[in-house]
Scaffold this motif. Sequence first.
Motif, PDB file in Angstrom:
ATOM      1  N   ILE A 230      -1.703 -14.582   8.718  1.00  0.00           N
ATOM      2  CA  ILE A 230      -2.266 -14.052   7.475  1.00  0.00           C
ATOM      3  C   ILE A 230      -2.140 -12.537   7.430  1.00  0.00           C
ATOM      4  O   ILE A 230      -2.378 -11.926   6.377  1.00  0.00           O
ATOM      5  CB  ILE A 230      -3.744 -14.449   7.287  1.00  0.00           C
ATOM      6  N   ALA A 231      -1.761 -11.914   8.563  1.00  0.00           N
ATOM      7  CA  ALA A 231      -1.516 -10.468   8.541  1.00  0.00           C
ATOM      8  C   ALA A 231      -0.433 -10.126   7.523  1.00  0.00           C
ATOM      9  O   ALA A 231      -0.487  -9.066   6.876  1.00  0.00           O
ATOM     10  CB  ALA A 231      -1.105  -9.984   9.936  1.00  0.00           C
ATOM     11  N   HIS A 232       0.576 -11.014   7.363  1.00  0.00           N
ATOM     12  CA  HIS A 232       1.608 -10.800   6.339  1.00  0.00           C
ATOM     13  C   HIS A 232       0.968 -10.686   4.961  1.00  0.00           C
ATOM     14  O   HIS A 232       1.281  -9.778   4.187  1.00  0.00           O
ATOM     15  CB  HIS A 232       2.606 -11.956   6.336  1.00  0.00           C
ATOM     16  N   ASN A 233       0.087 -11.646   4.668  1.00  0.00           N
ATOM     17  CA  ASN A 233      -0.542 -11.684   3.351  1.00  0.00           C
ATOM     18  C   ASN A 233      -1.538 -10.544   3.182  1.00  0.00           C
ATOM     19  O   ASN A 233      -1.632  -9.949   2.106  1.00  0.00           O
ATOM     20  CB  ASN A 233      -1.242 -13.030   3.144  1.00  0.00           C
ATOM     21  N   LEU A 234      -2.283 -10.245   4.250  1.00  0.00           N
ATOM     22  CA  LEU A 234      -3.267  -9.170   4.192  1.00  0.00           C
ATOM     23  C   LEU A 234      -2.584  -7.831   3.944  1.00  0.00           C
ATOM     24  O   LEU A 234      -3.015  -7.033   3.097  1.00  0.00           O
ATOM     25  CB  LEU A 234      -4.067  -9.133   5.503  1.00  0.00           C
ATOM     26  N   GLY A 235      -1.508  -7.567   4.685  1.00  0.00           N
ATOM     27  CA  GLY A 235      -0.773  -6.322   4.480  1.00  0.00           C
ATOM     28  C   GLY A 235      -0.100  -6.261   3.124  1.00  0.00           C
ATOM     29  O   GLY A 235      -0.110  -5.222   2.458  1.00  0.00           O
ATOM     30  N   GLY A 236       0.493  -7.409   2.698  1.00  0.00           N
ATOM     31  CA  GLY A 236       1.140  -7.451   1.390  1.00  0.00           C
ATOM     32  C   GLY A 236       0.161  -7.252   0.250  1.00  0.00           C
ATOM     33  O   GLY A 236       0.494  -6.667  -0.792  1.00  0.00           O
ATOM     34  N   PHE A 237      -1.082  -7.715   0.429  1.00  0.00           N
ATOM     35  CA  PHE A 237      -2.115  -7.565  -0.595  1.00  0.00           C
ATOM     36  C   PHE A 237      -2.655  -6.135  -0.640  1.00  0.00           C
ATOM     37  O   PHE A 237      -2.929  -5.586  -1.715  1.00  0.00           O
ATOM     38  CB  PHE A 237      -3.257  -8.540  -0.305  1.00  0.00           C
ATOM     39  N   THR A 238      -2.787  -5.503   0.534  1.00  0.00           N
ATOM     40  CA  THR A 238      -3.396  -4.179   0.609  1.00  0.00           C
ATOM     41  C   THR A 238      -2.434  -3.064   0.220  1.00  0.00           C
ATOM     42  O   THR A 238      -2.865  -2.025  -0.313  1.00  0.00           O
ATOM     43  CB  THR A 238      -3.927  -3.922   2.040  1.00  0.00           C
ATOM     44  N   ALA A 239      -1.139  -3.253   0.467  1.00  0.00           N
ATOM     45  CA  ALA A 239      -0.160  -2.189   0.215  1.00  0.00           C
ATOM     46  C   ALA A 239      -0.185  -1.671  -1.224  1.00  0.00           C
ATOM     47  O   ALA A 239      -0.248  -0.446  -1.429  1.00  0.00           O
ATOM     48  CB  ALA A 239       1.236  -2.668   0.600  1.00  0.00           C
ATOM     49  N   PRO A 240      -0.121  -2.528  -2.238  1.00  0.00           N
ATOM     50  CA  PRO A 240      -0.153  -1.975  -3.600  1.00  0.00           C
ATOM     51  C   PRO A 240      -1.463  -1.290  -3.950  1.00  0.00           C
ATOM     52  O   PRO A 240      -1.483  -0.335  -4.722  1.00  0.00           O
ATOM     53  CB  PRO A 240       0.080  -3.210  -4.488  1.00  0.00           C
ATOM     54  N   ILE A 241      -2.550  -1.770  -3.355  1.00  0.00           N
ATOM     55  CA  ILE A 241      -3.856  -1.147  -3.634  1.00  0.00           C
ATOM     56  C   ILE A 241      -3.915   0.253  -3.043  1.00  0.00           C
ATOM     57  O   ILE A 241      -4.292   1.220  -3.724  1.00  0.00           O
ATOM     58  CB  ILE A 241      -4.995  -2.020  -3.076  1.00  0.00           C
ATOM     59  N   LEU A 242      -3.519   0.390  -1.773  1.00  0.00           N
ATOM     60  CA  LEU A 242      -3.613   1.686  -1.098  1.00  0.00           C
ATOM     61  C   LEU A 242      -2.497   2.636  -1.546  1.00  0.00           C
ATOM     62  O   LEU A 242      -2.767   3.725  -2.071  1.00  0.00           O
ATOM     63  CB  LEU A 242      -3.562   1.489   0.417  1.00  0.00           C
ATOM     64  N   ALA A 243      -1.245   2.223  -1.338  1.00  0.00           N
ATOM     65  CA  ALA A 243      -0.123   3.117  -1.636  1.00  0.00           C
ATOM     66  C   ALA A 243       0.031   3.349  -3.133  1.00  0.00           C
ATOM     67  O   ALA A 243       0.232   4.486  -3.582  1.00  0.00           O
ATOM     68  CB  ALA A 243       1.167   2.533  -1.053  1.00  0.00           C
ATOM     69  N   GLY A 244      -0.056   2.268  -3.916  1.00  0.00           N
ATOM     70  CA  GLY A 244       0.123   2.400  -5.361  1.00  0.00           C
ATOM     71  C   GLY A 244      -0.955   3.257  -6.001  1.00  0.00           C
ATOM     72  O   GLY A 244      -0.665   4.142  -6.819  1.00  0.00           O
ATOM     73  N   THR A 245      -2.200   3.016  -5.629  1.00  0.00           N
ATOM     74  CA  THR A 245      -3.305   3.791  -6.208  1.00  0.00           C
ATOM     75  C   THR A 245      -3.224   5.251  -5.799  1.00  0.00           C
ATOM     76  O   THR A 245      -3.432   6.161  -6.621  1.00  0.00           O
ATOM     77  CB  THR A 245      -4.658   3.194  -5.762  1.00  0.00           C
ATOM     78  N   ALA A 246      -2.928   5.515  -4.515  1.00  0.00           N
ATOM     79  CA  ALA A 246      -2.824   6.895  -4.035  1.00  0.00           C
ATOM     80  C   ALA A 246      -1.684   7.632  -4.738  1.00  0.00           C
ATOM     81  O   ALA A 246      -1.824   8.803  -5.115  1.00  0.00           O
ATOM     82  CB  ALA A 246      -2.620   6.903  -2.527  1.00  0.00           C
TER      83      ALA A 246
END
Length: 527
Positions: A230-246
Amino acid sequence: MGSLRPPCSRGPLQQQLGQYRHRQSASKDESSPRVRSLNDDGKAREILVKADTGLPADHNPNSSAPIPSAAGTDPSKFTSMQDYGSYPKAFVTRRLVTFVGIVIGYACFYLTRNSLTYTAPVMVADPALKMDITQVGTMTSIFPIAYGFSKFVSGVLGARSSPTLLLGGGLMCTAIINVCFGFGHSMVWFCCFWALNGILQGLGGPSCARILTFWFATKERGTYWGMWNIAHNLGGFTAPILAGTAARSLGWKWGMFAPGIVGVTVGLLILLTVRDSPEKIGYPPIEIVAKAKKEDGKAEAKETLMSLLLNNVLKNPYIWGMALTYFFIYVVRQGVTSWFVFYLIKAKGVADAGSAAFRVSGLELGGLFGSLLAGRISDYLIAKNPEGGNVGKRVQVVMGYTVGIAAMLATFYLAPASAGWLQWASVFMIGFFLYGPQMLIGLCGAELVGPESVGASEGFLGWVAYLGAANAGIPLSMIVKNHGWEAYFVALLVACGMALLLLAPMVNLKSYVQREEAKKSLRAKSA
C-alpha cells in the motif's frame, strides 16, 4: 519507537539463556561470585529479561521445571523465532517499528518520484523558464530508462550491503536531488538531475524486499508484503497533495523542495529506527534456511555477487517465467493508466479530461484493497496445505486475479458511455485485480531464491517489468492509431493470456526454503 540495542550486543534471548545455563551449573554453590552478582542486580532486571523472552516472571531458573517453549525443554534449541510458542512482545514492537518504517519510507520514494508530474504544469506556466510540454516529455522519458536499469543494478550490488542503509540513505539522496532540481533554470540541469533521481529510485524496492524477507516468516509474509504494497498507493495519493499544492501556492520550486524536505527527514528516521534483521538486535533469525551441504559434509563457500546473479537468478527458469509474467502485467498496468482517459474522451464521448479522470479515479483505491487481500489469500492457502509448494500457492492467486483483470477489461470496454458509475466500478475492480499480481509476483521472486539473492531477484524482475511499461507507450499508441480502440483492448487481453500461459507450469512450485529442506532430508536418508 522503543529503545535501540547496538548491533553487536547480545540480544534478550541470548542473555537469558546464558544466565539460565550458568545458574544451573552454579546451583550447588550459592556462594559463587557470579550468583551473588546476579542476586545483587535485583529482581527488576530478571523480570524484564523474562518478559522479553516470553518466560513467566515467577519462573525459578534453579528449578528442574522446563522452560515453556515450542522448542521443548532444552534452551539450546532456540535457533529461530519459530521456536517460540508466540513472539515476545519486545520483538513484536521492534518488528512493527521496522515495518512502519519501510512502508512510510517507500511511500516517500513515490513522493520524490512523482514530484515532477505535479510540478510540471506550473513550470510550463512560468514565463521565465520558457518551457513547453515537449521538454517536460523529454524529462519524463529519461526517468524510466534510468530507473529500470538502476533497479536491476542496485538489487545485485545491494546483496552485500545493508538494506536499511540503502533504503534510508537512498531516500535522503533522492530527496536532495529534488531540492537541487528546484534550483535549476536550464533543460540540461533538469535532465541531468532527473536522470540521477531515476538512478537513486532503484534503491527502494529491493531494499524493502530484503528487510521483509528477514523479518517475516513464510507463513505470514504474504499478508505483510501485501500491507507493505500500500506504500505505492499511499505515496501516489500524497504526491499530488504535497507537491501539487506547494507548487501552486508557493511556486514551482516548492513543488520540488517540499517532497525533498520530507524525504530527508524520513530517511534520517529510517536510519535511526529500522534494522536489517532480527539478528542485528540480538534475536535469532525469523526462520532457519537449512542449506544443503556438499558431499563431504562441508558447507558451500560464500558465493560472489556474479555467482549469486548467474546461479540463483539468471539460470533459474522460473525467475525468467516470473519476469516475463511481470512484463505482461506491466503492459496492462501502464496501458490502463496511460490510455483510459484518452479512450473515454475519444471513444465514449466523455466531455472533458476532468470528467474522464474521475471515472478512472478508482484504480488506486481498488489496488489498495486488492493487494491486501491477495497476500492474505496466499498465506491462507499455504497454511491450509503446508506440504504443498508455497510459491505455487501464490501463483494460483496471481492466475485467479489475472482472469479477473481480463473480465473487468471486457466490462469496461462494453459499458455504455452513459453508465459512468459502471465505468468507475469496473476501473476500481481492474485496480483490485491488477495490483494483486504486481505485489505477489515480486514476493514469488523473493521466495524462489536464497536470502542473499533476494535483492538481485527483485532488481531483475523490476527491470523486466519496466521494459513492459515502456512497451505500453509507443507500441500501444501505434495500435490505437492504425487499428482503433478495439485492437487496443485485444492487445491488453492478449497480455493477460500470455501471463496465464507463463504461470501455468508453476502452480506447484516450491520455495527456496522448501527445496533446501528437501535436499537436507534426502541427504540424511541416504546417509
